[in-house]
Design an enzyme around this catalytic site. Structure first.
Site, mmCIF file in Angstrom:
data_model
loop_
_atom_site.group_PDB
_atom_site.id
_atom_site.type_symbol
_atom_site.label_atom_id
_atom_site.label_comp_id
_atom_site.label_asym_id
_atom_site.label_seq_id
_atom_site.Cartn_x
_atom_site.Cartn_y
_atom_site.Cartn_z
ATOM 1 C CE LYS A 83 52.097 -25.735 22.981
ATOM 2 N NZ LYS A 83 52.225 -24.788 24.095
ATOM 3 C CG MET A 120 54.720 -20.331 31.900
ATOM 4 S SD MET A 120 56.447 -20.696 31.677
ATOM 5 C CE MET A 120 56.494 -20.951 29.936
ATOM 6 C CE1 TYR A 165 17.484 -52.949 34.332
ATOM 7 C CE2 TYR A 165 17.086 -55.247 33.770
ATOM 8 C CZ TYR A 165 16.913 -54.174 34.624
ATOM 9 O OH TYR A 165 16.185 -54.317 35.771
ATOM 10 C CB SER A 209 17.124 -54.269 39.543
ATOM 11 O OG SER A 209 17.573 -53.000 39.149
ATOM 12 N N GLY A 218 45.632 -24.011 32.183
ATOM 13 C CA GLY A 218 45.981 -23.448 33.488
ATOM 14 C C GLY A 218 47.483 -23.284 33.685
ATOM 15 C CB CYS A 236 17.719 -49.398 38.645
ATOM 16 S SG CYS A 236 17.386 -50.046 40.290
ATOM 17 N NE ARG A 257 54.054 -21.829 22.147
ATOM 18 C CZ ARG A 257 53.176 -21.918 21.157
ATOM 19 N NH1 ARG A 257 53.559 -22.280 19.957
ATOM 20 N NH2 ARG A 257 51.907 -21.651 21.392
HETATM 21 C C1 PEP Z 1 19.314 -47.738 44.826
HETATM 22 O O1 PEP Z 1 19.348 -47.853 46.042
HETATM 23 O O2 PEP Z 1 20.322 -47.797 44.104
HETATM 24 C C2 PEP Z 1 18.043 -47.460 44.155
HETATM 25 C C3 PEP Z 1 17.980 -47.395 42.837
HETATM 26 O O3 PEP Z 1 16.959 -47.208 44.921
HETATM 27 P P1 PEP Z 1 16.709 -45.823 45.672
HETATM 28 O O4 PEP Z 1 17.666 -44.829 45.125
HETATM 29 O O5 PEP Z 1 15.294 -45.484 45.386
HETATM 30 O O6 PEP Z 1 16.933 -46.193 47.104
#
Ligand code: PEP
Ligand code: MG
Length: 875
Positions: free
Chosen positions: A24, A105, A851, A764, A103, A831, A94
């Site tokens: 502000k 004053m 990826y 992965s 949240g 993943c 203010r």
């Molecule tokens: C993991 O362990 O990160 C994974 C992708 O496999 P899951 O969650 O199936 O054990």
């Protein structure tokens, strides 16, 4: 040494000084700098607030002196004096943190009034009514905001006064009424605080400043900071500004406006104002404000000037502004500007429009959208057919779009508890206040009886992306008896309603919701996103339906197909159990024969949906406890199918029981003892791929082996799979390119990734198991205590949600470096759940992974986060 400076005049700062002056204060300084009509004043900096806390909650003399000096110049500049009985200066006080914080004053207006300056004000303005109206407001705000006396105690007095005189609205009260009210207000103050209402203006000022400092640490502010990831050590600034009066009669007023529509993003002024009122009247929703467009008729000159200023501000800040203004006897003043809070739809539309108008560039537009915000768009709205048949029971303001259904509860605590019981709840209030924040977070939607489009409920719900219907005056909300009433119906606590935050309609019962359609600006933005992102985004999907959804959201392949999830189906699970519980190879082969065609058909369907995009299939990784039968009916059925005694099955179940199933006989360990399981899956994958390719679909299956911790595990299994697959390919005389890789989800796999890479075409990272095993927190049980860890700040975030970069991240980094050291071109992905979490995605991008893979609904979030990571750190 230069003396420390704690206070800044509005003419000494600028918009880039937010961390010192708060949002502000920095914007008041900026507006002063560019010559807009801002009432003069000064800002007590956040460093003064931090100094206050560093000195055991004491404002040091040095700082008090600086405040007094600035006050003196303000008085000289305006030729008025605080508390003066001739020409009194009145102030607004203010709070203003670096990030806006509902949240905390907020505001005390009319500070400086006392029993004598009120007379002077009446005299100077020739308006006694105005002077006493200002005084009663000041006592009420000071008492509530600075001293914590409940507001309703004052409101009751005001309501009684109106009722006894038969008045409808506040402005009907005359100066004699207001004098009586002031006397009663002072009596309330004395009763509550055990002291007279402070008459010395400098005392009032210092108490107000201290109250702002203290409000930084009130529980609501702390909850808000936590929810919004705002650090606790920033402190708040305090803005002291000379008052301008919107309550000086019919040629005065006050209002709030956004330069664009904060719900839709439409490029049209959006806001409301009240004649003869002060700021808090608009937000509190006590009187119903008028639409900003009608200011044109009421005060054309002030309106034209306001429109001009809104466009100056928007062009200056290059973003939609949320502006507070006051008109004092036809003279316009701007009291605040900031980047306006908006729905995701509006955020995207505005960002895209600003690019089209050459105000910002594509990269800036991408950076303006908080990836997590996209969640709002990706959630369903009501199905139009269901909506037609639903009964509308009331209509309020469409304050925040979206759809929400749930059981009604009438206070925040009850909503929080309902959520804890797994219920969907709607928070119903007369009007909301910052105390309701937690309940609002937990609710599916918010319904209020009072308040306009800029009321607390509306603004906060929009920020949260929560659907909200506000100002629904057709219903009576009885918070005491916990029911909603109208002439025609009563809805009691625990009964269902549905809210449409886009139309303002309230429906009885639970209305069916539908999927989202993403078009227009969203598509345009996401096209830019794909232009900049430099990491592939795949999706985790275990069935063709999810895979199709993932593609719709822009997934570039499947990063994880959990084959055990393909067996959760009711008609398949018996065959899986048969396989698991088999005592002999023969028995198991019988079960596997049943599973093979099912798996093959699954894969064919997946390949078809993915139509040439890569599909990563993970071989079976069943934590056995999730698959074993427990009830008698299933056990009896299984005994019959397998031709075994019930007692034998039960014994086998006991044999398979594990103390730590998550660390037990799962993943590749299962295939070390029962290779025929993976053999069947490899067959199904390659037969499925051949079948799909015969239909003209390009397929490149990636076969993934889970839970490898030692390279020999991988080698044995890989060789077996390769032999199986190559035999089928040779027999069929086809050419199906395929790769075999592994998950890296055990700490030892990270530590020995150079060896493992020798046997793997790809890695992965399974950061779910890697987090579990790095921390030693069971994935199944950590929920019971991790909340407390986060509350007590032992952990900043739940590491299963946000990657722990310090520990787990270090292991991932090691896995990447070691893997690449022995196989430079190895394909690397992730993943675990973290593949859809923005800060983790940035980390993975910076590590150079190929990826990330996440659940379908998070794919757009991941794409946006990936583009932002690139823009921050291009490579
Ligand atoms: C993991 O362990 O990160 C994974 C992708 O496999 P899951 O969650 O199936 O054990
Ligand atoms: Mg795993």
């Amino acid at each position: 040494m230069m003396e420390a400076k704690y206070v800044y005049g509005f003419n000494e700062g600028n918009k880039d000084m937010k961390s010192l002056l708060g949002g502000k204060g920095a914007n008041l300084a900026e507006m002063t700098k560019i010559g807009l009509p801002v009432p003069p004043g000064f800002t007590i900096s956040t460093s003064a607030c931090n100094d206050y806390y560093d000195n055991s909650e004491l404002i040091r003399d040095e700082i008090i002196k600086e405040i007094e000096n600035y006050l003196k110049s303000l008085e000289e500049n305006l030729n008025k004096k605080l508390g003066c009985s001739k020409n009194p200066l009145l102030l607004s006080v203010r709070s203003g943190a670096v990030f806006s914080m509902p949240g905390m004053m907020d505001t005390i207006l009319n500070l400086g009034l006392n029993d004598s300056s009120v007379l002077a004000l009446a005299n100077a303005t020739q308006n006694e009514r105005f002077a006493y109206d200002s005084y009663r407001r000041f006592i009420q705000m000071f008492s509530d905001v600075a001293m914590g006396i409940p507001k309703y105690k004052f409101e009751n007095v005001l309501d009684d006064a109106k009722e006894s005189k038969g008045y409808k609205i506040d402005t009907d009260l005359n100066s004699e009424d207001l004098k009586e009210i002031v006397t009663k207000y002072k009596a309330i103050y004395k009763k509550e605080i055990k002291q007279d209402f402070p008459q010395e203006p400098k005392d009032q000022l210092m108490l107000a400043i201290e109250a702002v400092f203290k409000s930084w640490n009130n529980p609501r502010a702390a909850v808000y900071r936590k929810l919004n990831d705002i650090p606790h050590n920033l402190g708040t600034a305090v803005n002291i500004q000379s008052m301008v009066f919107g309550n000086m009669g019919e040629s005065s007023g006050t209002g709030v406006a956004f330069t664009r529509n904060p719900s839709t993003g439409e490029n049209k002024l959006f806001g409301e104002f009240l004649i003869n009122a002060q700021g808090e009247d608009v937000v509190a929703g006590i009187r119903t404000p008028q639409d900003i467009s009608s200011l044109k008729n009421v005060m054309p000159k002030a309106y034209d000037e306001f429109v001009k200023i809104t466009s100056i501000l928007e062009n200056h800040y290059k973003d939609m502004q949320d502006i507070e203004f006051t008109i004092e006897r036809e003279q316009l003043y701007i009291l605040q500007t900031r980047n306006g809070k908006r729905t995701t739809t509006a955020a995207i539309n505005i960002a895209v429009d600003l690019v089209n108008d050459n105000i910002i560039d594509e990269k800036e537009a991408i950076m303006r959208i908080e990836p997590k915000q996209l969640d709002q768009l990706l959630h369903p709205s009501f199905e139009s057919k269901a909506l037609k048949n639903a009964t509308v029971i009331a209509k309020g303001l469409p304050a925040s779009p979206g759809a929400g259904s749930g059981k009604v509860y009438f206070n925040a605590q009850d909503v929080v508890e309902a959520k804890g019981r797994g219920e969907e709840a709607i928070l119903v209030r007369l009007e909301t206040s910052p105390e309701d924040i937690e309940g609002m977070v937990c609710a599916q939607g918010i319904l209020t009886a009072r308040g306009g489009m800029t009321s607390h409920a509306a603004v906060v719900a929009r920020g949260m992306g929560k659907c909200c219907v506000a100002g629904c005056s057709q219903i009576k909300v009885d918070e005491y008896n916990k029911e909603i009433r109208s002439d025609d119906f009563v809805i009691k606590e625990g009964e269902y309603i549905s809210l449409d935050g886009s139309s303002g309609c309230v429906y009885i019962g639970s209305v069916k919701k539908t999927d989202v359609a993403l078009t227009g600006s969203f598509e345009k933005l996401m096209n830019w996103v794909d232009k900049y992102k430099d990491i592939i985004v795949r999706s985790n999907a275990d069935n063709p339906r999810d895979a199709a959804m993932a593609i719709k959201f822009g997934a570039q392949g499947i990063g994880l197909c959990r084959t055990e999830h393909m067996f959760f189906d009711e008609d398949r699970i018996p065959a899986v159990r048969e396989m698991i519980l088999s005592n002999t190879l023969e028995q198991r082969l019988v079960a596997l024969e049943k599973l093979l065609p099912m798996q093959r058909e699954d894969f064919v369907a997946m390949f078809k949906v993915m139509d040439g995009k890569p599909v990563n299939i993970r071989l079976l990784d069943p934590p056995l406890h999730e698959f074993l039968p427990h009830d008698d009916e299933s056990i009896n059925h299984l005994a019959k199918v397998m031709g075994l005694q019930v007692s034998e099955i039960k014994r086998r179940i006991i044999d398979l029981d594990e103390f730590n199933p998550m660390l037990g006989h799962r993943g590749c360990r299962l295939a070390i003892t029962f290779p025929e399981i993976y053999e069947m899956q490899a067959k199904a994958i390659i037969q499925g791929a051949i079948e799909a390719s015969k239909e003209g679909i390009k397929v490149t299956p990636e076969i993934m082996i889970p839970l490898v911790g030692e390279v020999k595990e991988l080698k044995v299994i890989k060789d077996m799979i390769k032999e199986t697959v190559d035999n089928i390919i040779a027999a069929e005389g086809v050419n199906i390119p395929y790769t075999i890789g592994t998950m890296i989800e055990i700490p030892r796999a990270c530590l020995s990734a150079d060896e493992i890479a020798q046997e793997a075409d790809f890695f992965s990272f399974g950061t779910n198991d890697l987090t579990q095993m790095t921390f030693g927190y069971s994935r199944d049980d950590a929920g019971k205590f991790l909340g407390e860890y986060v509350n007590k700040e032992l952990l900043e975030k739940d590491p299963f949600e946000v990657l722990d970069q310090k520990g787990v991240g270090k292991l991932v980094k090691m896995g990447v470096q070691l893997g690449r050291s022995s196989k430079p071109n190895i394909k690397l992905g992730i993943c675990g759940e973290h593949g859809g979490e923005p800060s983790s995605i940035e980390f993975f991008y910076n590590l150079g992974l190929n990826y990330v893979s996440c659940s379908p609904f998070r794919v757009p979030i991941a794409r946006l986060a990936a583009a932002q990571a690139f823009i921050k750190n291009p490579r």
